[in-house]
Design a protein around this motif. Structure first.
Motif, mmCIF file in Angstrom:
data_model
loop_
_atom_site.group_PDB
_atom_site.id
_atom_site.type_symbol
_atom_site.label_atom_id
_atom_site.label_comp_id
_atom_site.label_asym_id
_atom_site.label_seq_id
_atom_site.Cartn_x
_atom_site.Cartn_y
_atom_site.Cartn_z
ATOM 1 N N PHE A 69 -15.337 -24.886 20.103
ATOM 2 C CA PHE A 69 -14.150 -25.743 20.179
ATOM 3 C C PHE A 69 -12.909 -24.886 20.089
ATOM 4 C CE2 PHE A 69 -14.935 -25.739 15.529
ATOM 5 C CZ PHE A 69 -13.659 -25.446 15.038
ATOM 6 N N ASP A 70 -11.801 -25.441 20.553
ATOM 7 C CA ASP A 70 -10.522 -24.726 20.554
ATOM 8 C C ASP A 70 -9.434 -25.787 20.686
ATOM 9 O OD1 ASP A 70 -9.831 -21.500 21.326
ATOM 10 O OD2 ASP A 70 -8.224 -22.946 21.709
ATOM 11 N N THR A 71 -8.261 -25.500 20.140
ATOM 12 C CA THR A 71 -7.160 -26.459 20.278
ATOM 13 C C THR A 71 -6.457 -26.329 21.637
ATOM 14 O OG1 THR A 71 -5.950 -24.833 18.976
ATOM 15 C CG2 THR A 71 -6.469 -26.899 17.877
ATOM 16 N N SER A 72 -6.601 -25.191 22.301
ATOM 17 C CA SER A 72 -5.842 -24.954 23.530
ATOM 18 C C SER A 72 -6.591 -25.459 24.766
ATOM 19 C CB SER A 72 -5.566 -23.450 23.689
ATOM 20 O OG SER A 72 -5.196 -23.157 25.018
ATOM 21 N N GLY A 122 -11.798 -20.159 22.614
ATOM 22 C CA GLY A 122 -10.892 -19.725 23.666
ATOM 23 C C GLY A 122 -11.497 -19.873 25.044
ATOM 24 N N GLY A 152 -9.663 -28.780 16.283
ATOM 25 C CA GLY A 152 -9.064 -27.730 15.465
ATOM 26 C C GLY A 152 -9.977 -27.426 14.279
ATOM 27 N N SER A 171 -9.641 -14.411 14.920
ATOM 28 C CA SER A 171 -9.012 -15.737 15.098
ATOM 29 C C SER A 171 -8.700 -16.375 13.746
ATOM 30 C CB SER A 171 -9.947 -16.693 15.856
ATOM 31 O OG SER A 171 -10.337 -16.145 17.072
ATOM 32 N N ALA A 206 -12.579 -21.825 17.718
ATOM 33 C CA ALA A 206 -11.557 -21.049 18.435
ATOM 34 C C ALA A 206 -12.197 -20.197 19.536
ATOM 35 C CB ALA A 206 -10.749 -20.180 17.468
ATOM 36 N N TYR A 266 -4.549 -13.319 28.465
ATOM 37 C CA TYR A 266 -5.623 -13.059 27.493
ATOM 38 C C TYR A 266 -6.858 -12.522 28.218
ATOM 39 C CZ TYR A 266 -8.739 -13.693 23.526
ATOM 40 O OH TYR A 266 -9.620 -13.463 22.505
ATOM 41 N N ASN A 291 0.781 -20.465 17.556
ATOM 42 C CA ASN A 291 -0.559 -20.093 18.025
ATOM 43 C C ASN A 291 -1.094 -21.067 19.083
ATOM 44 O OD1 ASN A 291 -0.339 -18.169 15.984
ATOM 45 N ND2 ASN A 291 -1.417 -19.450 14.505
ATOM 46 N N ARG A 292 -0.236 -21.371 20.054
ATOM 47 C CA ARG A 292 -0.588 -22.433 20.999
ATOM 48 C C ARG A 292 -1.522 -21.947 22.117
ATOM 49 N NH1 ARG A 292 1.085 -25.147 25.291
ATOM 50 N NH2 ARG A 292 2.322 -23.387 26.007
ATOM 51 N N TYR A 293 -1.366 -20.738 22.563
ATOM 52 C CA TYR A 293 -2.148 -20.176 23.677
ATOM 53 C C TYR A 293 -2.008 -21.052 24.928
ATOM 54 C CZ TYR A 293 -4.294 -16.644 20.680
ATOM 55 O OH TYR A 293 -4.514 -15.568 19.846
ATOM 56 N N ARG A 334 -14.886 -15.830 26.255
ATOM 57 C CA ARG A 334 -15.128 -14.379 26.358
ATOM 58 C C ARG A 334 -16.369 -13.959 25.572
ATOM 59 N NH1 ARG A 334 -13.911 -9.887 23.493
ATOM 60 N NH2 ARG A 334 -13.430 -11.280 21.772
ATOM 61 N N THR A 335 -16.570 -14.564 24.395
ATOM 62 C CA THR A 335 -17.725 -14.222 23.558
ATOM 63 C C THR A 335 -18.864 -15.218 23.777
ATOM 64 O OG1 THR A 335 -16.152 -13.413 21.925
ATOM 65 C CG2 THR A 335 -18.405 -13.777 21.161
HETATM 66 C C1 LIG Z 1 -7.752 -14.489 19.649
HETATM 67 S S1 LIG Z 1 -8.220 -15.955 20.533
HETATM 68 C C2 LIG Z 1 -9.983 -15.857 20.388
HETATM 69 C C3 LIG Z 1 -10.752 -16.461 21.520
HETATM 70 C C4 LIG Z 1 -12.243 -16.186 21.524
HETATM 71 N N1 LIG Z 1 -12.866 -16.500 20.263
HETATM 72 C C5 LIG Z 1 -12.577 -14.753 21.927
HETATM 73 O O1 LIG Z 1 -13.468 -14.169 21.310
HETATM 74 O O2 LIG Z 1 -11.968 -14.238 22.862
HETATM 75 C C6 LIG Z 1 -7.782 -17.174 19.342
HETATM 76 C C7 LIG Z 1 -8.063 -18.612 19.745
HETATM 77 O O3 LIG Z 1 -7.748 -19.453 18.608
HETATM 78 C C8 LIG Z 1 -7.354 -20.719 19.133
HETATM 79 N N2 LIG Z 1 -6.729 -21.510 18.063
HETATM 80 C C9 LIG Z 1 -5.484 -21.398 17.542
HETATM 81 N N3 LIG Z 1 -5.303 -22.299 16.562
HETATM 82 C C10 LIG Z 1 -6.475 -23.017 16.470
HETATM 83 C C11 LIG Z 1 -6.918 -24.089 15.634
HETATM 84 N N4 LIG Z 1 -6.125 -24.624 14.721
HETATM 85 N N5 LIG Z 1 -8.177 -24.561 15.794
HETATM 86 C C12 LIG Z 1 -8.989 -24.016 16.738
HETATM 87 N N6 LIG Z 1 -8.625 -23.019 17.567
HETATM 88 C C13 LIG Z 1 -7.384 -22.515 17.424
HETATM 89 C C14 LIG Z 1 -6.444 -20.325 20.277
HETATM 90 O O4 LIG Z 1 -6.232 -21.389 21.166
HETATM 91 C C15 LIG Z 1 -7.217 -19.165 20.893
HETATM 92 O O5 LIG Z 1 -8.053 -19.584 21.938
#
Ligand SMILES: C[S@@+](CC[C@H](N)C(=O)[O-])C[C@H]1O[C@@H](n2cnc3c(N)ncnc32)[C@H](O)[C@@H]1O
Length: 267
Positions: A79-82, A61, A106, A125, A59, A29, A19-21, A64-65
């Motif tokens: 916050f987001d890990t990517s 990302g 994270g 997410s 998360a 995306y 799930n690195r993105y 977008r939201t």
């Molecule tokens: C489906 S996207 C959702 C992005 C955003 N919330 C949206 O509404 O478009 C999932 C996001 O989860 C993030 N993610 C994955 N593992 C994570 C973690 N352990 N902690 C925080 N974010 C994480 C990814 O980097 C990615 O940006």
């Protein structure tokens, strides 16, 4: 995160983080989920209307939201890990003329000095959390990070998502004319853990030559309706209810594609 526990055919991506993105994933995306156009944005805007105080999107990302909610006047934190996803969010905030407090963290160890009026996790997410114990810990963290009376909104894909699917193959033409492709393969399903694995291959083609490729191993855990209700209650949340396919007040049905949970920390 071990892969050997998964049934189905083994893949060879066991050493990569899940799930690195990465950068191609982040670019695709934003093309695949056009900014402000999917029904979740309007649902979240309506559900949060009139809410005072800061809102956290774990998360978040590429924003977008988060950006449309900031445009609606909310104080947004995310916050987001990517790093690649966050790198798309920052210019997007600037372009929209809004400020959001973004950080690279994270969900298992995020920290803030303050509490939030709401925490939101659109587009499932939360299913990226592979095992139930970690997910319980994350729900407890969300509870601690909310102010008394605070609202939690979480989207989940339904259990039906565990059923076998065909490979997903799609392509797009980027603004500069590059051909971007996605090929997602289900590499294993563990019914006991209610999780499946995907290997997503992203490619960039320019003048019929492959110029970049990325593999994104992913894992997603699916939740049953009553199971998630109990998980929310166990974390201390009350007034839990869920909506199907972003229709407020309409419970999920057999054919529902997305379940949105709404719950409160007691005042
Ligand atoms: C489906 S996207 C959702 C992005 C955003 N919330 C949206 O509404 O478009 C999932 C996001 O989860 C993030 N993610 C994955 N593992 C994570 C973690 N352990 N902690 C925080 N974010 C994480 C990814 O980097 C990615 O940006």
């Amino acid at each position: 995160m071990g892969h050997a526990r998964f049934h189905g055919h083994q893949d060879m991506y066991t050493n990569s983080p899940d799930n690195r993105y990465g950068s191609l994933a982040a670019e695709i995306y934003d093309i695949d989920k056009p900014f402000g156009k999917l029904p979740d944005t309007a649902f979240y805007r309506d559900a949060l209307k009139g809410l005072d105080g800061p809102i956290l999107e774990p998360a978040c990302g590429s924003g977008r939201t988060l950006v449309p909610l900031a445009e609606a006047g909310h104080e947004m934190w995310g916050f987001d890990t990517s790093a690649e996803m966050l790198a798309q969010a920052e210019p997007r905030c600037a372009k929209a003329g809004v400020r959001a407090r973004l950080s690279q963290q994270g969900w298992s160890d995020f920290t803030y000095d303050q509490r939030f009026s709401a925490i939101i996790l659109p587009v499932a997410s939360f299913t990226l959390i592979e095992d139930a114990d970690t997910a319980f810990g994350v729900l407890a963290r969300f509870y601690a990070a909310l102010s008394p009376g605070g609202l939690l909104l979480i989207d989940l894909t339904p259990l039906s998502t565990l059923a076998p699917v065909e490979d997903d193959r799609r392509s797009w033409v980027a603004e500069n004319g590059d051909l971007l492709t996605l090929h997602a393969v289900r590499t294993g399903t563990d019914w006991t853990k209610q999780a499946f694995r995907l290997s997503v291959r992203y490619e960039r083609w320019r003048e019929n030559r492959l110029v970049a490729a990325e593999l994104e191993p992913m894992v997603m855990r699916q939740w049953g309706i009553e199971e998630f209700r109990m998980a929310l209650e166990r974390a201390g949340f009350t007034d839990a209810r869920c909506h199907g396919d972003y229709k407020r007040g309409e419970p999920p049905e057999a054919g529902t594609h997305m379940v949105t949970w709404e719950a409160r920390k007691p005042a």
